[in-house]
Design a protein around this motif. Structure first.
Motif, PDB file in Angstrom:
ATOM      1  N   ARG A 198      21.294  79.298  29.658  1.00 22.94           N
ATOM      2  CA  ARG A 198      22.583  78.605  29.606  1.00 22.94           C
ATOM      3  C   ARG A 198      22.920  77.538  30.723  1.00 22.94           C
ATOM      4  N   THR A 199      23.774  76.916  30.901  1.00 21.76           N
ATOM      5  CA  THR A 199      23.826  75.408  30.859  1.00 21.76           C
ATOM      6  C   THR A 199      24.376  75.781  32.357  1.00 21.76           C
ATOM      7  N   ASP A 200      24.449  76.821  32.773  1.00 25.96           N
ATOM      8  CA  ASP A 200      24.797  76.820  34.671  1.00 25.96           C
ATOM      9  C   ASP A 200      23.319  77.558  34.852  1.00 25.96           C
ATOM     10  N   GLN A 201      22.561  77.435  34.331  1.00 25.72           N
ATOM     11  CA  GLN A 201      21.053  77.987  35.076  1.00 25.72           C
ATOM     12  C   GLN A 201      20.273  76.994  34.435  1.00 25.72           C
ATOM     13  N   TYR A 202      20.659  75.825  34.078  1.00 22.33           N
ATOM     14  CA  TYR A 202      20.158  74.045  33.859  1.00 22.33           C
ATOM     15  C   TYR A 202      19.582  73.542  35.068  1.00 22.33           C
TER      16      TYR A 202
ATOM     17  N   PRO B 212      18.879  70.960  35.840  1.00 24.86           N
ATOM     18  CA  PRO B 212      18.773  69.398  35.897  1.00 24.86           C
ATOM     19  C   PRO B 212      20.551  68.390  35.506  1.00 24.86           C
ATOM     20  N   LEU B 213      20.755  70.161  34.245  1.00 28.75           N
ATOM     21  CA  LEU B 213      22.223  69.338  34.466  1.00 28.75           C
ATOM     22  C   LEU B 213      23.096  70.090  35.691  1.00 28.75           C
ATOM     23  N   THR B 214      23.101  71.008  35.848  1.00 25.04           N
ATOM     24  CA  THR B 214      23.402  71.576  37.682  1.00 25.04           C
ATOM     25  C   THR B 214      23.647  70.395  38.811  1.00 25.04           C
ATOM     26  N   ASP B 215      22.496  70.545  38.545  1.00 20.11           N
ATOM     27  CA  ASP B 215      22.235  68.833  39.439  1.00 20.11           C
ATOM     28  C   ASP B 215      23.011  67.901  39.347  1.00 20.11           C
ATOM     29  N   ARG B 216      23.078  66.801  37.872  1.00 17.93           N
ATOM     30  CA  ARG B 216      23.672  66.347  37.439  1.00 17.93           C
ATOM     31  C   ARG B 216      25.421  66.478  37.794  1.00 17.93           C
ATOM     32  N   TRP B 217      26.091  67.764  37.692  1.00 18.17           N
ATOM     33  CA  TRP B 217      27.307  68.018  38.113  1.00 18.17           C
ATOM     34  C   TRP B 217      27.680  67.524  39.479  1.00 18.17           C
TER      35      TRP B 217
ATOM     36  N   LYS C 207      30.806  69.452  42.500  1.00 15.93           N
ATOM     37  CA  LYS C 207      30.972  71.174  42.057  1.00 15.93           C
ATOM     38  C   LYS C 207      30.508  71.218  40.416  1.00 15.93           C
ATOM     39  N   LEU C 208      30.569  72.828  40.251  1.00 16.67           N
ATOM     40  CA  LEU C 208      29.787  72.779  38.638  1.00 16.67           C
ATOM     41  C   LEU C 208      31.822  72.453  37.866  1.00 16.67           C
ATOM     42  N   PRO C 209      31.794  72.040  36.379  1.00 17.34           N
ATOM     43  CA  PRO C 209      32.761  72.571  35.550  1.00 17.34           C
ATOM     44  C   PRO C 209      33.619  73.651  35.744  1.00 17.34           C
TER      45      PRO C 209
END
Length: 147
Positions: free
Chosen positions: A127-131, A133-138, A144-146
């Motif tokens: 899941r993208t919302d559990q990755y 490195p990605l959530t930190d970038r957002w 916030k998260l998208p």
């Protein structure tokens, strides 16, 4: 009975409304679609051209001597496929606001199908919302998260 569906590009510049009469869609695997979209296949919904209302006209790319493709010149989103001499056209399933209502009914361009990409059952799913490195970038970029 038809219903209205909406969609558009990633940046929001090109938006459309379309009357659709079923949930039937299809996957095209032809080399022209692979090259035009950068994918191994593209999911399409076939619709009547007259049923599509563009809020902002897309850009059009003449992808061959017999076909053209609507896209957004700002963000590059592929929005469809059309033969200029046909009453119908295809819209990309991914460009619909709610693509979950469509179901694939057949494959087209099977001569170029990459079968390893068709049945991916059993592969690990992330899941993208559990990755992290990605959530930190957002979070760093927007706070916030998208949605």
């Amino acid at each position: 009975m038809s219903r209205e569906a909406t969609g558009g590009c990633a940046c929001g510049r090109v938006r459309y409304r379309v009357a659709i009469d079923s949930d039937e869609a299809y996957l095209c695997h032809c080399r022209m679609c692979q090259r035009a979209t950068g994918g191994v296949s593209i999911a399409f919904k076939n619709v009547k051209k007259e049923a599509v209302s563009w809020e902002h006209e897309p850009d059009w790319y003449k992808s061959s001597p017999i076909a053209q493709r609507p896209y957004c010149g700002e963000c590059g989103t592929s929005l469809g496929f059309a033969f200029p001499d046909s009453d119908n056209m295809d819209l990309t399933i991914g460009s619909f606001d709610d693509p979950s209502c469509f179901r694939p009914k057949h494959h087209f361009g099977a001569e170029s199908m990459h079968r390893a990409w068709i049945n991916t059952e059993g592969l690990p799913e992330y899941r993208t919302d559990q990755y992290k490195p990605l959530t930190d970038r957002w979070i760093k970029a927007t706070g916030k998260l998208p949605d």
